[in-house]
Design a protein around this motif. Sequence first.
Motif, PDB file in Angstrom:
ATOM      1  N   PHE A 201       0.838  -1.195   0.000  1.00 25.79           N
ATOM      2  CA  PHE A 201       0.000   0.000   0.000  1.00 25.79           C
ATOM      3  C   PHE A 201       0.876   1.250   0.000  1.00 25.79           C
ATOM      4  O   PHE A 201       1.733   1.410   0.874  1.00 25.79           O
ATOM      5  N   SER A 202       0.664   2.126  -0.969  1.00 25.42           N
ATOM      6  CA  SER A 202       1.499   3.311  -1.109  1.00 25.42           C
ATOM      7  C   SER A 202       0.693   4.437  -1.744  1.00 25.42           C
ATOM      8  O   SER A 202      -0.021   4.218  -2.740  1.00 25.42           O
ATOM      9  N   THR A 203       0.822   5.647  -1.196  1.00 27.77           N
ATOM     10  CA  THR A 203       0.129   6.799  -1.779  1.00 27.77           C
ATOM     11  C   THR A 203       0.708   7.178  -3.136  1.00 27.77           C
ATOM     12  O   THR A 203       0.078   7.919  -3.891  1.00 27.77           O
ATOM     13  N   ALA A 204       1.909   6.676  -3.456  1.00 23.59           N
ATOM     14  CA  ALA A 204       2.509   6.980  -4.754  1.00 23.59           C
ATOM     15  C   ALA A 204       1.855   6.182  -5.874  1.00 23.59           C
ATOM     16  O   ALA A 204       2.054   6.485  -7.058  1.00 23.59           O
ATOM     17  N   GLU A 205       1.079   5.163  -5.529  1.00 23.87           N
ATOM     18  CA  GLU A 205       0.422   4.328  -6.525  1.00 23.87           C
ATOM     19  C   GLU A 205      -1.027   4.760  -6.663  1.00 23.87           C
ATOM     20  O   GLU A 205      -1.739   4.881  -5.671  1.00 23.87           O
ATOM     21  N   ARG A 206      -1.456   4.980  -7.895  1.00 20.15           N
ATOM     22  CA  ARG A 206      -2.835   5.380  -8.151  1.00 20.15           C
ATOM     23  C   ARG A 206      -3.106   5.286  -9.648  1.00 20.15           C
ATOM     24  O   ARG A 206      -2.217   4.924 -10.426  1.00 20.15           O
ATOM     25  N   TRP A 207      -4.313   5.656 -10.036  1.00 18.59           N
ATOM     26  CA  TRP A 207      -4.689   5.707 -11.446  1.00 18.59           C
ATOM     27  C   TRP A 207      -4.903   7.152 -11.842  1.00 18.59           C
ATOM     28  O   TRP A 207      -5.453   7.938 -11.062  1.00 18.59           O
ATOM     29  N   SER A 208      -4.482   7.495 -13.048  1.00 20.16           N
ATOM     30  CA  SER A 208      -4.589   8.862 -13.546  1.00 20.16           C
ATOM     31  C   SER A 208      -5.346   8.883 -14.868  1.00 20.16           C
ATOM     32  O   SER A 208      -5.142   8.018 -15.724  1.00 20.16           O
ATOM     33  N   THR A 209      -6.203   9.902 -15.052  1.00 21.69           N
ATOM     34  CA  THR A 209      -6.917  10.038 -16.323  1.00 21.69           C
ATOM     35  C   THR A 209      -5.965  10.343 -17.469  1.00 21.69           C
ATOM     36  O   THR A 209      -6.286  10.082 -18.634  1.00 21.69           O
ATOM     37  N   SER A 210      -4.790  10.878 -17.165  1.00 20.80           N
ATOM     38  CA  SER A 210      -3.849  11.239 -18.232  1.00 20.80           C
ATOM     39  C   SER A 210      -2.812  10.157 -18.506  1.00 20.80           C
ATOM     40  O   SER A 210      -2.258  10.096 -19.606  1.00 20.80           O
ATOM     41  N   ARG A 211      -2.557   9.261 -17.526  1.00 16.53           N
ATOM     42  CA  ARG A 211      -1.465   8.305 -17.691  1.00 16.53           C
ATOM     43  C   ARG A 211      -1.847   6.858 -17.393  1.00 16.53           C
ATOM     44  O   ARG A 211      -1.032   5.948 -17.588  1.00 16.53           O
ATOM     45  N   GLY A 212      -3.038   6.609 -16.910  1.00 17.43           N
ATOM     46  CA  GLY A 212      -3.390   5.254 -16.498  1.00 17.43           C
ATOM     47  C   GLY A 212      -2.748   4.930 -15.161  1.00 17.43           C
ATOM     48  O   GLY A 212      -2.549   5.823 -14.326  1.00 17.43           O
ATOM     49  N   PRO A 213      -2.380   3.661 -14.900  1.00 15.69           N
ATOM     50  CA  PRO A 213      -1.752   3.318 -13.614  1.00 15.69           C
ATOM     51  C   PRO A 213      -0.396   4.017 -13.481  1.00 15.69           C
ATOM     52  O   PRO A 213       0.407   4.015 -14.411  1.00 15.69           O
TER      53      PRO A 213
END
Length: 278
Positions: A201-213
Amino acid sequence: MNPLLSLLPASKRKGMNARLAQHFAYISSQTGDQPLSSHLSRFLCRYGYGRSAESASMGESGQDFAAVRIHKSVCCFVLCDGVGLSYRGDFAARYLGSSLLDWLEEGRDLSADQLRMHLERLASTATEELNRQPLGHESGLMRSVLEDKRRQGSQSMYICGRIELPKRGTRGRLRLAWQGDSRLRLWNGTEEISELFDHTFSTAERWSTSRGPIGGKPHWYERSIPADMAMRLQVYSDGLSDLDPIREPVPDEQIQVLLDASHTGGLDDDAAFIELQW
């Protein structure tokens, strides 16, 4: 009597019988709160939603999104935590959550690689939809700043899953996927086995509308479900971090106290909660 009935307070068991609902759907409203509620079928589902004190006082949408769909012996769920420092984190949470729920319900070729490709493809359609969202009435420098933030994209963390209960002569299947730091906890009976997910679990990991994962690939967990094993799954966003040290089942009224957060003047962060037992 369905054994899950015994887990409900007597007031909620009243009137329930063998003809339990086979279909159920819950989608959180980001513009209001959802008191802790329960649904009983072949699953016992508890769910709730609360906006932060700041969002509620300013009449703003919550950044979290939660949804559950149950069809007979299959349950799909998603919990998303929009990144507030990105542009319209509430949009990313809702758009991503709705898409993941549909993908899980389709149930075809569910795997870590297929999820990654789905999230990458989703970015382009999400960007198109985000660009159609109005910027508001800002002008001049403020409008330029918002346009720049929108180009950088909207972001959200997520946890999602599909549970297929055992059928006669066959085992069931549990699939989970996540990126971010929302809580994901699992019990075999009374034994918590969440250490399976340690260090993922890390706040640096997420999904972005501009870049995907971003920050890494989606985490994926898959296992069979024996017919004779009671299990409990709990997911919640960081607005309910007070639940972190509690390993025993928490009564409805105590979870509601945390959602209301009247003892601290309201939630410091948005809070979404889903618990499933089978």
